[in-house]
Design a protein around this motif. Structure first.
Motif, PDB file in Angstrom:
ATOM      1  N   THR A  95       0.833  -1.198   0.000  1.00 48.21           N
ATOM      2  CA  THR A  95       0.000   0.000   0.000  1.00 48.21           C
ATOM      3  C   THR A  95       0.871   1.253   0.000  1.00 48.21           C
ATOM      4  OG1 THR A  95      -0.131   0.091   2.418  1.00 48.21           O
ATOM      5  CG2 THR A  95      -1.808  -1.203   1.265  1.00 48.21           C
ATOM      6  N   SER A  96       0.400   2.281  -0.680  1.00 49.18           N
ATOM      7  CA  SER A  96       1.188   3.508  -0.797  1.00 49.18           C
ATOM      8  C   SER A  96       1.263   4.269   0.523  1.00 49.18           C
ATOM      9  CB  SER A  96       0.583   4.415  -1.873  1.00 49.18           C
ATOM     10  OG  SER A  96      -0.758   4.738  -1.558  1.00 49.18           O
ATOM     11  N   LYS A  97       0.238   4.154   1.369  1.00 50.43           N
ATOM     12  CA  LYS A  97       0.198   4.937   2.605  1.00 50.43           C
ATOM     13  C   LYS A  97       1.059   4.332   3.702  1.00 50.43           C
ATOM     14  CE  LYS A  97      -2.993   7.116   5.864  1.00 50.43           C
ATOM     15  NZ  LYS A  97      -4.408   7.358   6.227  1.00 50.43           N
ATOM     16  N   THR A  98       0.967   3.032   3.923  1.00 50.74           N
ATOM     17  CA  THR A  98       1.687   2.407   5.032  1.00 50.74           C
ATOM     18  C   THR A  98       2.838   1.509   4.594  1.00 50.74           C
ATOM     19  OG1 THR A  98       0.192   0.498   5.077  1.00 50.74           O
ATOM     20  CG2 THR A  98      -0.432   2.418   6.389  1.00 50.74           C
ATOM     21  N   GLY A  99       2.868   1.139   3.302  1.00 53.14           N
ATOM     22  CA  GLY A  99       3.911   0.244   2.828  1.00 53.14           C
ATOM     23  C   GLY A  99       3.699  -1.202   3.224  1.00 53.14           C
ATOM     24  N   GLU A 100       2.512  -1.517   3.766  1.00 49.61           N
ATOM     25  CA  GLU A 100       2.210  -2.891   4.165  1.00 49.61           C
ATOM     26  C   GLU A 100       1.860  -3.738   2.936  1.00 49.61           C
ATOM     27  OE1 GLU A 100       2.096  -4.354   7.443  1.00 49.61           O
ATOM     28  OE2 GLU A 100       3.323  -2.575   7.740  1.00 49.61           O
ATOM     29  N   LEU A 101       2.315  -4.997   2.931  1.00 45.71           N
ATOM     30  CA  LEU A 101       1.987  -5.915   1.845  1.00 45.71           C
ATOM     31  C   LEU A 101       0.612  -6.505   2.119  1.00 45.71           C
ATOM     32  CD1 LEU A 101       2.941  -7.411  -0.731  1.00 45.71           C
ATOM     33  CD2 LEU A 101       3.795  -9.220   0.771  1.00 45.71           C
ATOM     34  N   VAL A 102      -0.307  -6.316   1.174  1.00 43.70           N
ATOM     35  CA  VAL A 102      -1.657  -6.843   1.336  1.00 43.70           C
ATOM     36  C   VAL A 102      -1.892  -7.971   0.338  1.00 43.70           C
ATOM     37  CG1 VAL A 102      -2.581  -4.674   2.211  1.00 43.70           C
ATOM     38  CG2 VAL A 102      -2.644  -5.120  -0.239  1.00 43.70           C
ATOM     39  N   GLN A 103      -2.773  -8.892   0.713  1.00 43.61           N
ATOM     40  CA  GLN A 103      -3.133 -10.023  -0.141  1.00 43.61           C
ATOM     41  C   GLN A 103      -4.644  -9.993  -0.340  1.00 43.61           C
ATOM     42  OE1 GLN A 103      -1.268 -13.772   1.142  1.00 43.61           O
ATOM     43  NE2 GLN A 103      -0.101 -12.567   2.623  1.00 43.61           N
ATOM     44  N   ILE A 104      -5.061  -9.851  -1.595  1.00 44.48           N
ATOM     45  CA  ILE A 104      -6.476  -9.655  -1.884  1.00 44.48           C
ATOM     46  C   ILE A 104      -6.947 -10.667  -2.921  1.00 44.48           C
ATOM     47  CG2 ILE A 104      -8.218  -7.975  -2.590  1.00 44.48           C
ATOM     48  CD1 ILE A 104      -6.040  -5.796  -2.078  1.00 44.48           C
ATOM     49  N   PRO A 105      -7.944 -11.480  -2.606  1.00 44.50           N
ATOM     50  CA  PRO A 105      -8.477 -12.414  -3.590  1.00 44.50           C
ATOM     51  C   PRO A 105      -9.231 -11.676  -4.698  1.00 44.50           C
ATOM     52  CG  PRO A 105      -9.795 -12.465  -1.605  1.00 44.50           C
ATOM     53  CD  PRO A 105      -8.623 -11.592  -1.294  1.00 44.50           C
ATOM     54  N   ILE A 106      -9.138 -12.189  -5.896  1.00 45.59           N
ATOM     55  CA  ILE A 106      -9.841 -11.593  -7.029  1.00 45.59           C
ATOM     56  C   ILE A 106     -11.148 -12.353  -7.239  1.00 45.59           C
ATOM     57  CG2 ILE A 106      -9.751 -11.082  -9.503  1.00 45.59           C
ATOM     58  CD1 ILE A 106      -6.697 -11.010  -9.260  1.00 45.59           C
ATOM     59  N   PHE A 107     -12.269 -11.694  -6.921  1.00 42.87           N
ATOM     60  CA  PHE A 107     -13.572 -12.314  -7.097  1.00 42.87           C
ATOM     61  C   PHE A 107     -14.086 -12.069  -8.517  1.00 42.87           C
ATOM     62  CE2 PHE A 107     -13.554 -11.458  -2.401  1.00 42.87           C
ATOM     63  CZ  PHE A 107     -13.377 -12.793  -2.048  1.00 42.87           C
ATOM     64  N   ALA A 108     -15.226 -12.673  -8.819  1.00 38.89           N
ATOM     65  CA  ALA A 108     -15.723 -12.736 -10.202  1.00 38.89           C
ATOM     66  C   ALA A 108     -15.840 -11.371 -10.869  1.00 38.89           C
ATOM     67  CB  ALA A 108     -17.064 -13.458 -10.214  1.00 38.89           C
ATOM     68  N   GLN A 109     -16.466 -10.392 -10.187  1.00 38.53           N
ATOM     69  CA  GLN A 109     -16.691  -9.086 -10.801  1.00 38.53           C
ATOM     70  C   GLN A 109     -15.376  -8.386 -11.137  1.00 38.53           C
ATOM     71  OE1 GLN A 109     -19.839  -5.444 -10.169  1.00 38.53           O
ATOM     72  NE2 GLN A 109     -18.946  -6.347  -8.342  1.00 38.53           N
ATOM     73  N   LEU A 110     -14.413  -8.461 -10.199  1.00 35.08           N
ATOM     74  CA  LEU A 110     -13.106  -7.849 -10.450  1.00 35.08           C
ATOM     75  C   LEU A 110     -12.337  -8.637 -11.506  1.00 35.08           C
ATOM     76  CD1 LEU A 110     -10.912  -5.797  -9.809  1.00 35.08           C
ATOM     77  CD2 LEU A 110     -10.192  -7.239  -7.895  1.00 35.08           C
ATOM     78  N   HIS A 111     -12.479  -9.965 -11.499  1.00 31.74           N
ATOM     79  CA  HIS A 111     -11.790 -10.797 -12.481  1.00 31.74           C
ATOM     80  C   HIS A 111     -12.225 -10.411 -13.898  1.00 31.74           C
ATOM     81  CE1 HIS A 111     -10.737 -14.472 -14.774  1.00 31.74           C
ATOM     82  NE2 HIS A 111      -9.726 -14.519 -13.917  1.00 31.74           N
ATOM     83  N   GLU A 112     -13.489 -10.122 -14.053  1.00 31.43           N
ATOM     84  CA  GLU A 112     -14.005  -9.713 -15.360  1.00 31.43           C
ATOM     85  C   GLU A 112     -13.376  -8.398 -15.807  1.00 31.43           C
ATOM     86  OE1 GLU A 112     -18.314  -8.483 -17.341  1.00 31.43           O
ATOM     87  OE2 GLU A 112     -18.255  -9.641 -15.468  1.00 31.43           O
ATOM     88  N   VAL A 113     -13.266  -7.452 -14.899  1.00 32.11           N
ATOM     89  CA  VAL A 113     -12.668  -6.149 -15.220  1.00 32.11           C
ATOM     90  C   VAL A 113     -11.192  -6.293 -15.569  1.00 32.11           C
ATOM     91  CG1 VAL A 113     -11.979  -3.942 -14.191  1.00 32.11           C
ATOM     92  CG2 VAL A 113     -14.303  -4.779 -13.885  1.00 32.11           C
ATOM     93  N   LEU A 114     -10.460  -7.092 -14.789  1.00 31.33           N
ATOM     94  CA  LEU A 114      -9.026  -7.267 -15.035  1.00 31.33           C
ATOM     95  C   LEU A 114      -8.774  -8.043 -16.331  1.00 31.33           C
ATOM     96  CD1 LEU A 114      -7.789  -8.059 -11.398  1.00 31.33           C
ATOM     97  CD2 LEU A 114      -7.623  -5.904 -12.643  1.00 31.33           C
ATOM     98  N   THR A 115      -9.608  -9.010 -16.604  1.00 28.48           N
ATOM     99  CA  THR A 115      -9.476  -9.775 -17.843  1.00 28.48           C
ATOM    100  C   THR A 115      -9.682  -8.867 -19.055  1.00 28.48           C
ATOM    101  OG1 THR A 115     -10.266 -11.781 -16.755  1.00 28.48           O
ATOM    102  CG2 THR A 115     -10.345 -11.753 -19.157  1.00 28.48           C
ATOM    103  N   GLN A 116     -10.670  -7.969 -18.963  1.00 27.72           N
ATOM    104  CA  GLN A 116     -10.915  -7.021 -20.051  1.00 27.72           C
ATOM    105  C   GLN A 116      -9.738  -6.059 -20.197  1.00 27.72           C
ATOM    106  OE1 GLN A 116     -13.590  -6.984 -22.237  1.00 27.72           O
ATOM    107  NE2 GLN A 116     -12.269  -5.492 -23.270  1.00 27.72           N
ATOM    108  N   ALA A 117      -9.168  -5.627 -19.081  1.00 26.87           N
ATOM    109  CA  ALA A 117      -8.009  -4.728 -19.129  1.00 26.87           C
ATOM    110  C   ALA A 117      -6.812  -5.420 -19.782  1.00 26.87           C
ATOM    111  CB  ALA A 117      -7.642  -4.270 -17.717  1.00 26.87           C
ATOM    112  N   GLN A 118      -6.641  -6.698 -19.479  1.00 27.07           N
ATOM    113  CA  GLN A 118      -5.551  -7.470 -20.092  1.00 27.07           C
ATOM    114  C   GLN A 118      -5.778  -7.619 -21.603  1.00 27.07           C
ATOM    115  OE1 GLN A 118      -5.171 -11.794 -19.347  1.00 27.07           O
ATOM    116  NE2 GLN A 118      -3.187 -11.297 -18.421  1.00 27.07           N
ATOM    117  N   LYS A 119      -7.019  -7.862 -21.995  1.00 22.04           N
ATOM    118  CA  LYS A 119      -7.353  -7.998 -23.413  1.00 22.04           C
ATOM    119  C   LYS A 119      -7.089  -6.687 -24.153  1.00 22.04           C
ATOM    120  CE  LYS A 119     -11.209  -9.221 -26.456  1.00 22.04           C
ATOM    121  NZ  LYS A 119     -12.661  -9.577 -26.514  1.00 22.04           N
ATOM    122  N   ASP A 120      -7.505  -5.558 -23.553  1.00 17.04           N
ATOM    123  CA  ASP A 120      -7.261  -4.249 -24.162  1.00 17.04           C
ATOM    124  C   ASP A 120      -5.770  -3.972 -24.294  1.00 17.04           C
ATOM    125  OD1 ASP A 120      -9.982  -3.891 -24.199  1.00 17.04           O
ATOM    126  OD2 ASP A 120     -10.041  -2.641 -22.382  1.00 17.04           O
TER     127      ASP A 120
END
Length: 476
Positions: A257-282
């Motif tokens: 994270t930019s504010k604290t520098g802590e390493l975060v781990q976030i699962p990618i759920f369906a709605q976000l997966h769709e957005v990221l997949t489209q970004a990769q395709k673009d």
């Protein structure tokens, strides 16, 4: 003559010189009687009495300056004997640049640097206007710091802003104290104010769905809003997300994270997966070489962060969130709220509300606090519980009524079964550590329905294979 008269003042002033530096001070003696045309001329008796008082105050000040100079020279001599160097001072005009150049474990964000620069500039301008003799950091004393913050309060700034400025000036002067040759930090004794904290309000699950639908009409802000909803990341972290932090195959984001520098781990759920997949395709279609997942949004954010906020506010207005608390213009809820003290209104619904919503919905649903901290990057549970867990009254009531016994809640019906997705199970399993595995295990077990008693399969249907049956069949 070291005494001085000013046309626009009714007070005597005195002048002195210390180490080649000219100093001027109001001697706190009122001019009385009839002023002569020149100080070299004699005035009436009343005037001459005030001149004598002023001369006495001037001599006291000169003696004080002499004692101070002698003490400083003694310090300089001791310092030279111990280090071989003289103590150097820092000009107030250079204070911010010297603070910015200090070695750090992690560099501050560009937004904080801009804020810090404005705070230091304002303080230096105040000294120039009210204490013109203060030109270097070691000229700044505690009374100057006190009067500055007293005037800031009169100006009407919020306690939070007051505290932010005080903490910055205290820490910057403290970090440069040795290099500036200051005997003490002028801000060390000033206390912070009690803050009138206005918390951001979370969106409900239904409101988040409406916002996601409304955002589809704006292709620029839609992927940023979905990322904020699904990850609880801050505005800047969403806009500046890089592909190296995204593992689409494993469906996980790992980023500092930019504010604290802590390493975060976030699962990618369906709605976000769709957005990221489209970004990769673009990215592939455009042969994009940018390291950012959302290059256009990253560029706009770096040039004007408030543009992102404005586009989010536009979507919120479309859904029905607008106006100020109590003005009656909002269909669903306000986006601003007046502070008891402060020049600016408090924002209660904006991009950061997605982060508050994520935390509130997760904790209300029974997600362990340790898992929430893994996603948000908060170092302490108190910050999460105080600033981010903001359930609405109805959600609070429903959650408690489903958990408390009938004798308290008055509800005899069994709560609806908890639905837990495989993605959530996988995320919690991957987050297990030696200290947290029992808590996570118990949380998962509580969410999984009790097994029903074994029943005979209906006629004509084969029984389901068990693990032992498969092993026996394989051995045969």
């Amino acid at each position: 003559m070291p005494l001085e008269l000013r046309k626009d003042s009714g007070w005597w002033y005195g002048r002195a010189s210390v180490n080649g530096k000219a100093l001027c001070k109001n001697l706190s003696v009122k001019i009385a009687g009839n002023r002569p045309k020149k100080l070299s001329l004699q005035g009436d008796m009343t005037f001459e009495r005030s001149r004598a008082k002023a001369q006495a105050e001037l001599e006291k000040w000169q003696l004080e300056l002499k004692r101070r100079t002698t003490a400083e020279e003694l310090i300089q001599t001791v310092h030279e004997i111990r280090t071989g160097e003289r103590i150097q001072s820092i000009a107030l005009a250079d204070a911010f640049a010297r603070w910015l150049a200090l070695p750090r474990r992690r560099q501050p964000s560009s937004r904080y640097v801009d804020q810090a620069k404005s705070w230091m500039t304002r303080f230096v301008a105040y000294l120039k206007s009210n204490y013109p003799s203060a030109r270097e950091m070691d000229d700044v004393h505690s009374n100057m710091a006190r009067t500055f913050f007293s005037d800031e309060q009169k100006r009407g700034i919020a306690p939070k802003t007051y505290n932010n400025i005080l903490i910055f000036l205290r820490s910057s002067f403290g970090a440069l104290q040795k290099d500036a040759g200051m005997a003490e930090n002028p801000f060390a004794g000033l206390p912070t104010l009690e803050e009138d904290t206005v918390f951001r309000k979370p969106f409900s699950a239904e409101e988040l769905a409406d916002i996601a639908d409304a955002a589809k009409t704006d292709p620029f802000i839609h992927p940023i809003i979905i990322t904020g909803m699904c990850t609880a990341m801050r505005r800047g972290d969403c806009c500046l997300l890089q592909w190296e932090s995204v593992d689409l195959e494993a469906r996980f984001i790992m980023v500092k994270t930019s504010k604290t520098g802590e390493l975060v781990q976030i699962p990618i759920f369906a709605q976000l997966h769709e957005v990221l997949t489209q970004a990769q395709k673009d990215r592939q279609e455009k042969n994009e070489k940018s390291p950012y997942v959302f290059p256009e949004q990253a560029d706009k954010y770096q040039n004007n962060p408030d543009l992102i906020t404005d586009r989010v506010r536009r979507v919120l207005r479309e859904v029905g969130f607008s106006g100020e608390d109590g003005d009656g213009t909002s269909e669903k809820g306000c986006v601003n709220q007046k502070r008891k003290v402060g020049l600016r209104k408090a924002s209660v619904r904006d991009f950061h509300s997605f982060r508050v919503s994520w935390v509130t919905l997760a904790l209300t649903a029974g997600v362990p606090l340790e898992i929430v901290q893994k996603v948000t990057g908060h170092r302490t549970a108190s910050i999460v519980m105080t600033h981010y867990f903001q359930p609405g009254r109805e959600e609070f009531r429903k959650t408690l009524s489903g958990k408390l016994p009938e004798a308290i809640s008055g509800q005899s019906e069994k709560p609806a079964p908890v639905v837990i997705s495989l993605d959530e199970i996988r995320a919690e399993l991957l987050a297990m550590k030696l200290k947290t595995w029992k808590t996570i295990r118990d949380g998962l077990v509580a969410k999984i329905p009790e097994p029903t008693p074994a029943a005979k399969p209906p006629a004509g249907k084969k029984p389901m294979l068990t693990v032992k049956a498969v092993e026996k069949d394989a051995a045969g």
